[in-house]
Design an enzyme around this catalytic site. Structure first.
Site, PDB file in Angstrom:
ATOM      1  NE  ARG A  77      -3.994  -2.121   2.078  1.00  0.00           N
ATOM      2  CZ  ARG A  77      -3.670  -3.459   2.053  1.00  0.00           C
ATOM      3  NH1 ARG A  77      -2.640  -3.912   2.529  1.00  0.00           N
ATOM      4  NH2 ARG A  77      -4.755  -4.029   1.758  1.00  0.00           N
ATOM      5  CG  HIS A 103      -0.770  -5.357  -4.583  1.00  0.00           C
ATOM      6  ND1 HIS A 103       0.508  -5.573  -3.853  1.00  0.00           N
ATOM      7  CD2 HIS A 103      -1.472  -6.227  -3.854  1.00  0.00           C
ATOM      8  CE1 HIS A 103       0.288  -6.357  -2.681  1.00  0.00           C
ATOM      9  NE2 HIS A 103      -1.018  -6.932  -2.836  1.00  0.00           N
ATOM     10  CG  HIS A 173       0.116 -11.362  -3.930  1.00  0.00           C
ATOM     11  ND1 HIS A 173      -0.955 -12.228  -3.531  1.00  0.00           N
ATOM     12  CD2 HIS A 173      -0.219 -10.195  -3.345  1.00  0.00           C
ATOM     13  CE1 HIS A 173      -1.426 -11.641  -2.475  1.00  0.00           C
ATOM     14  NE2 HIS A 173      -0.966 -10.310  -2.618  1.00  0.00           N
ATOM     15  CB  SER A 174       2.765 -17.374  -4.947  1.00  0.00           C
ATOM     16  OG  SER A 174       3.076 -17.351  -6.233  1.00  0.00           O
ATOM     17  CE1 TYR A 175      -3.302 -14.571  -3.418  1.00  0.00           C
ATOM     18  CE2 TYR A 175      -4.151 -15.029  -1.245  1.00  0.00           C
ATOM     19  CZ  TYR A 175      -4.023 -14.196  -2.434  1.00  0.00           C
ATOM     20  OH  TYR A 175      -4.645 -13.048  -2.456  1.00  0.00           O
ATOM     21  CG  ASP A 245      -2.906  -8.309   5.142  1.00  0.00           C
ATOM     22  OD1 ASP A 245      -1.776  -8.484   4.283  1.00  0.00           O
ATOM     23  OD2 ASP A 245      -3.910  -7.807   4.748  1.00  0.00           O
ATOM     24  CD  GLN A 281       2.038  -7.218   3.870  1.00  0.00           C
ATOM     25  OE1 GLN A 281       2.937  -6.502   4.145  1.00  0.00           O
ATOM     26  NE2 GLN A 281       0.785  -6.969   4.544  1.00  0.00           N
ATOM     27  CD  GLU A 308       1.990 -10.300  -0.666  1.00  0.00           C
ATOM     28  OE1 GLU A 308       1.735  -9.105  -0.812  1.00  0.00           O
ATOM     29  OE2 GLU A 308       0.970 -10.840   0.319  1.00  0.00           O
TER      30      GLU A 308
HETATM   31  C1  GLA Z   1      -1.581  -8.115  -0.146  1.00  0.00           C
HETATM   32  C2  GLA Z   1      -2.242  -7.125   1.022  1.00  0.00           C
HETATM   33  C3  GLA Z   1      -3.422  -7.577   1.458  1.00  0.00           C
HETATM   34  C4  GLA Z   1      -4.531  -7.766   0.382  1.00  0.00           C
HETATM   35  C5  GLA Z   1      -3.736  -8.819  -0.827  1.00  0.00           C
HETATM   36  C6  GLA Z   1      -4.670  -8.716  -2.117  1.00  0.00           C
HETATM   37  O1  GLA Z   1      -1.125  -9.187   0.350  1.00  0.00           O
HETATM   38  O2  GLA Z   1      -1.279  -7.037   1.794  1.00  0.00           O
HETATM   39  O3  GLA Z   1      -4.171  -6.820   2.583  1.00  0.00           O
HETATM   40  O4  GLA Z   1      -4.885  -6.482  -0.264  1.00  0.00           O
HETATM   41  O5  GLA Z   1      -2.670  -8.193  -1.199  1.00  0.00           O
HETATM   42  O6  GLA Z   1      -6.071  -9.175  -1.703  1.00  0.00           O
END
Ligand code: GLA
Length: 347
Positions: A77, A103, A173-175, A245, A281, A308
């Site tokens: 952000r 992002h 930004h992989s989950y 987060d 992150q 991240e």
């Molecule tokens: C990042 C942010 C989260 C969210 C995701 C996308 O990781 O820190 O708060 O916005 O991206 O959904």
């Protein structure tokens, strides 16, 4: 070995390619849309795909979760979607609530079709040109991302060159869910982050400037614990962040260093994350609303996690947070490695 196939077309008719890179341990697929990691299959002993993804371009184009994507120009952000550089204030796209930039903006790097720059025996390089004032950011910026496989390690290298001073803070930004992308049980994975401090955030997830010592708090991952263990705690930051987060501060000092490990007791997959960035992150997927994923999977909130690598969030507006800006004509380089071993013993 790298194979290339047509993955599909965007709504505007642009072709999107899928590049599959294989080693004897891993098979990784990268899309030219968003320079996105679409799958990471740990091959042995039983193949398991450990990242969330989709199997069509439209889902990537319309998604809000940034699944597997390269985020930029700035990951995370920027408060009030503005910053000042060399005496000029730049107003950015507002795409996080009604105030902030997230992002990179409305059409960040995650939602663009990247060009194929080079394909080698075990790597691909994708590129894009981000033009002056795209999403509000100054200067023309040439970006390249190299994905390479070496045995059990997937390396991501970021290159940038701009014709003016600007911001460049990319991430992937992989989950992850090391039990398998379709299991919903990613929070039973054990996590260990090599960090004693988290950048405290307010309820809008903007850092306050304070670094919180995590030791002994629910934020503490200095030794392995299940992600789920303290995720429902009433600790104020866990509540602000809706789980996790937040940015963990690293002491990598610009050198590639181990920053986190995660482990599945089900599959035995041990992921090790190395980076030269100052922060990582941890995001546990609160905003990831229920949706259809690849191969018939359904994804639900709070069931996977992202690591991240980045500069501290909102660094552009905090003189104490380093690395926010790059200089005109000075090449930017950064590297993050995700390694995947299979082991019974993590201690
Ligand atoms: C990042 C942010 C989260 C969210 C995701 C996308 O990781 O820190 O708060 O916005 O991206 O959904």
């Amino acid at each position: 070995m790298v194979t290339k196939t047509l993955f599909g077309k965007t709504v505007n008719g642009k072709s999107v390619y899928k590049y599959t890179i294989s080693s004897s341990e891993l098979e990784v697929s990268i899309l030219s849309f968003g320079a996105t990691i679409q799958s990471i299959i740990v091959k042995n002993p039983t193949p398991v795909d450990v990242v969330l993804g989709y199997d069509d371009v439209l889902s990537y184009q319309t998604q809000d979760g940034y699944l597997g994507a390269t985020c930029g120009r700035n990951s995370n952000r920027i408060e009030n979607a503005k910053f000042t550089l060399n005496g000029i204030t730049y107003n950015l796209a507002v795409n996080d609530g009604k105030k902030h930039n997230l992002h990179g903006g409305n059409v960040g790097f995650s939602h663009r079709v990247w060009l194929e720059e080079e394909v080698g025996e075990n790597f691909i390089i994708l590129s894009l040109l981000s033009k002056h004032l795209e999403e509000g950011f100054p200067a023309n910026l040439n970006v390249k991302v190299k994905f390479s496989l070496d045995g059990e390690n997937l390396s991501i290298e970021y290159f940038g060159l701009s014709d003016g001073d600007t911001v460049f803070n990319p991430t992937n930004h992989s989950y992850f869910n090391l039990d398998g992308h379709d299991t919903h049980t990613g929070h039973s994975n054990l996590l260990n982050i090599y960090s004693n401090y988290l950048t405290e955030t307010n309820e809008e997830l903007i850092p306050t400037g304070v670094l919180v010592n995590v030791n002994g708090t629910p934020l503490d991952f200095t030794s392995f614990k299940a992600i789920s263990k303290d995720i429902n705690s009433s600790y104020y930051l866990i509540e602000n962040m809706h789980g996790y987060d937040g940015n963990y501060c690293l002491s990598s000092d610009g050198k590639l260093s181990l920053c986190a490990r995660a482990y599945s007791q089900k599959t035995g997959v041990l992921m090790s994350v190395y980076t030269d960035r100052p922060g990582v992150q941890l995001y546990t997927g609160y905003f990831l609303t229920e949706r259809k994923g690849k191969n018939g999977a359904t994804y639900v909130p709070n069931s996977s996690f992202c690591l991240e690598t980045q500069v501290y969030p909102n660094a552009v507006n905090n003189p104490n947070f380093e690395g926010a800006f790059i200089k005109a004509n000075e090449p930017f380089y950064s590297k993050t490695v995700y390694g995947f071993a299979v082991t019974k013993d993590i201690l």
